[in-house]
Design a protein around this motif. Structure first.
Motif, PDB file in Angstrom:
ATOM      1  N   ASP A   1       0.868  -1.178   0.000  1.00 25.30           N
ATOM      2  CA  ASP A   1       0.000   0.000   0.000  1.00 25.30           C
ATOM      3  C   ASP A   1       0.909   1.234   0.000  1.00 25.30           C
ATOM      4  O   ASP A   1       1.319   1.703   1.063  1.00 25.30           O
ATOM      5  N   PRO A   2       1.262   1.759  -1.185  1.00 23.93           N
ATOM      6  CA  PRO A   2       2.209   2.876  -1.263  1.00 23.93           C
ATOM      7  C   PRO A   2       1.787   4.098  -0.442  1.00 23.93           C
ATOM      8  O   PRO A   2       2.627   4.733   0.183  1.00 23.93           O
ATOM      9  N   ALA A   3       0.497   4.412  -0.418  1.00 27.18           N
ATOM     10  CA  ALA A   3       0.040   5.582   0.341  1.00 27.18           C
ATOM     11  C   ALA A   3       0.273   5.384   1.842  1.00 27.18           C
ATOM     12  O   ALA A   3       0.721   6.300   2.539  1.00 27.18           O
ATOM     13  N   LYS A   4       0.000   4.180   2.318  1.00 27.74           N
ATOM     14  CA  LYS A   4       0.210   3.880   3.742  1.00 27.74           C
ATOM     15  C   LYS A   4       1.710   3.885   4.067  1.00 27.74           C
ATOM     16  O   LYS A   4       2.124   4.401   5.108  1.00 27.74           O
ATOM     17  N   SER A   5       2.528   3.336   3.182  1.00 28.71           N
ATOM     18  CA  SER A   5       3.976   3.325   3.396  1.00 28.71           C
ATOM     19  C   SER A   5       4.546   4.745   3.370  1.00 28.71           C
ATOM     20  O   SER A   5       5.430   5.081   4.146  1.00 28.71           O
ATOM     21  N   TYR A   6       4.017   5.582   2.482  1.00 28.92           N
ATOM     22  CA  TYR A   6       4.432   6.989   2.421  1.00 28.92           C
ATOM     23  C   TYR A   6       4.110   7.688   3.745  1.00 28.92           C
ATOM     24  O   TYR A   6       4.961   8.343   4.340  1.00 28.92           O
ATOM     25  N   ALA A   7       2.871   7.521   4.211  1.00 30.31           N
ATOM     26  CA  ALA A   7       2.461   8.138   5.478  1.00 30.31           C
ATOM     27  C   ALA A   7       3.318   7.626   6.632  1.00 30.31           C
ATOM     28  O   ALA A   7       3.724   8.404   7.515  1.00 30.31           O
ATOM     29  N   GLY A   8       3.626   6.337   6.640  1.00 28.85           N
ATOM     30  CA  GLY A   8       4.469   5.765   7.683  1.00 28.85           C
ATOM     31  C   GLY A   8       5.883   6.311   7.650  1.00 28.85           C
ATOM     32  O   GLY A   8       6.485   6.573   8.701  1.00 28.85           O
ATOM     33  N   THR A   9       6.423   6.508   6.449  1.00 29.99           N
ATOM     34  CA  THR A   9       7.766   7.063   6.309  1.00 29.99           C
ATOM     35  C   THR A   9       7.809   8.481   6.863  1.00 29.99           C
ATOM     36  O   THR A   9       8.690   8.832   7.652  1.00 29.99           O
ATOM     37  N   VAL A  10       6.850   9.306   6.469  1.00 28.22           N
ATOM     38  CA  VAL A  10       6.799  10.694   6.934  1.00 28.22           C
ATOM     39  C   VAL A  10       6.614  10.736   8.445  1.00 28.22           C
ATOM     40  O   VAL A  10       7.273  11.511   9.147  1.00 28.22           O
ATOM     41  N   SER A  11       5.760   9.871   8.970  1.00 28.18           N
ATOM     42  CA  SER A  11       5.519   9.819  10.414  1.00 28.18           C
ATOM     43  C   SER A  11       6.794   9.465  11.173  1.00 28.18           C
ATOM     44  O   SER A  11       7.122  10.080  12.193  1.00 28.18           O
ATOM     45  N   THR A  12       7.534   8.475  10.673  1.00 27.18           N
ATOM     46  CA  THR A  12       8.797   8.095  11.318  1.00 27.18           C
ATOM     47  C   THR A  12       9.791   9.247  11.274  1.00 27.18           C
ATOM     48  O   THR A  12      10.466   9.539  12.267  1.00 27.18           O
ATOM     49  N   LEU A  13       9.888   9.915  10.135  1.00 26.77           N
ATOM     50  CA  LEU A  13      10.826  11.039  10.016  1.00 26.77           C
ATOM     51  C   LEU A  13      10.467  12.160  10.983  1.00 26.77           C
ATOM     52  O   LEU A  13      11.352  12.720  11.643  1.00 26.77           O
ATOM     53  N   THR A  14       9.180  12.499  11.094  1.00 20.37           N
ATOM     54  CA  THR A  14       8.807  13.568  12.029  1.00 20.37           C
ATOM     55  C   THR A  14       9.040  13.132  13.477  1.00 20.37           C
ATOM     56  O   THR A  14       9.290  13.966  14.337  1.00 20.37           O
ATOM     57  N   GLY A  15       9.007  11.838  13.718  1.00 20.40           N
ATOM     58  CA  GLY A  15       9.299  11.327  15.055  1.00 20.40           C
ATOM     59  C   GLY A  15      10.779  11.349  15.401  1.00 20.40           C
ATOM     60  O   GLY A  15      11.159  11.177  16.563  1.00 20.40           O
ATOM     61  N   THR A  16      11.636  11.541  14.393  1.00 21.13           N
ATOM     62  CA  THR A  16      13.084  11.584  14.642  1.00 21.13           C
ATOM     63  C   THR A  16      13.649  12.989  14.459  1.00 21.13           C
ATOM     64  O   THR A  16      14.846  13.144  14.229  1.00 21.13           O
TER      65      THR A  16
END
Length: 178
Positions: A100-115
């Motif tokens: 699910d590219p949209a879900k993976s994109y959102a997860g990537t951005v979420s992880t980056l903002t968490g770091t």
């Protein structure tokens, strides 16, 4: 394949233009880049607001966040000129292989903002989403264009320090194919 490289180059230009202007567009979120400095552990950066990330640390953060979210890297999408390697990072996801590219994109951005990456702008139109993030002197454009027939998800980061601005300007001034 050639079309994907063209889109990657265009996204890089958009990032450079967006990073240079102050007009905004989308939603601007101001604030200090020091907010997440202490959360960067292991990135090789210090904990002060003057932390200096390098291209290797940005690449590692992007790779870790994207692969954790379900992406694999499509290395054919990278087009960073040799003289800009220390100032620019391009990470293109193989969106065709993601469940699910949209879900993976959102997860990537979420992880980056968490770091420690701070979201500055977000825009979307026609099934595409583009988010601008910042950490230290680096500006990252996270683009998701996976809703249409061309599945393209990419992350392009540029160091906006004066040294890198000069190196990127010199790189952009060179004729194509040099």
């Amino acid at each position: 394949m050639r079309k994907a490289k063209w889109v990657a180059a265009a996204a890089g230009v958009v990032l450079l233009v967006a990073g240079c202007g102050s007009e905004g567009g989308g939603t601007d979120k101001g604030g200090s880049s020091s907010a997440g400095s202490a959360a960067t552990g292991g990135s090789g950066a210090g904990g002060s607001s003057d932390e200096k990330l390098d291209a290797a640390a940005v690449t590692k953060e992007l790779t870790d966040a994207a692969t954790e979210a379900g992406f694999t890297q499509d290395s054919s999408g990278e087009a960073v000129p040799a003289e800009a390697k220390e100032c620019m990072v391009s990470w293109t996801a193989d969106a065709e292989k993601a469940a699910d590219p949209a879900k993976s994109y959102a997860g990537t951005v979420s992880t980056l903002t968490g770091t420690g990456w701070t979201e500055e702008r977000s825009s979307g139109a026609g099934g595409s989403t583009i988010k601008s993030l910042k950490k230290s002197t680096w500006k990252l454009q996270a683009s998701n264009h996976s809703a249409g027939p061309l599945k393209l998800v990419m992350f392009v980061a540029v160091d906006s320090s004066p040294e890198c601005a000069a190196a990127l300007a010199a790189s952009n001034a060179k004729p194509q194919g040099s």
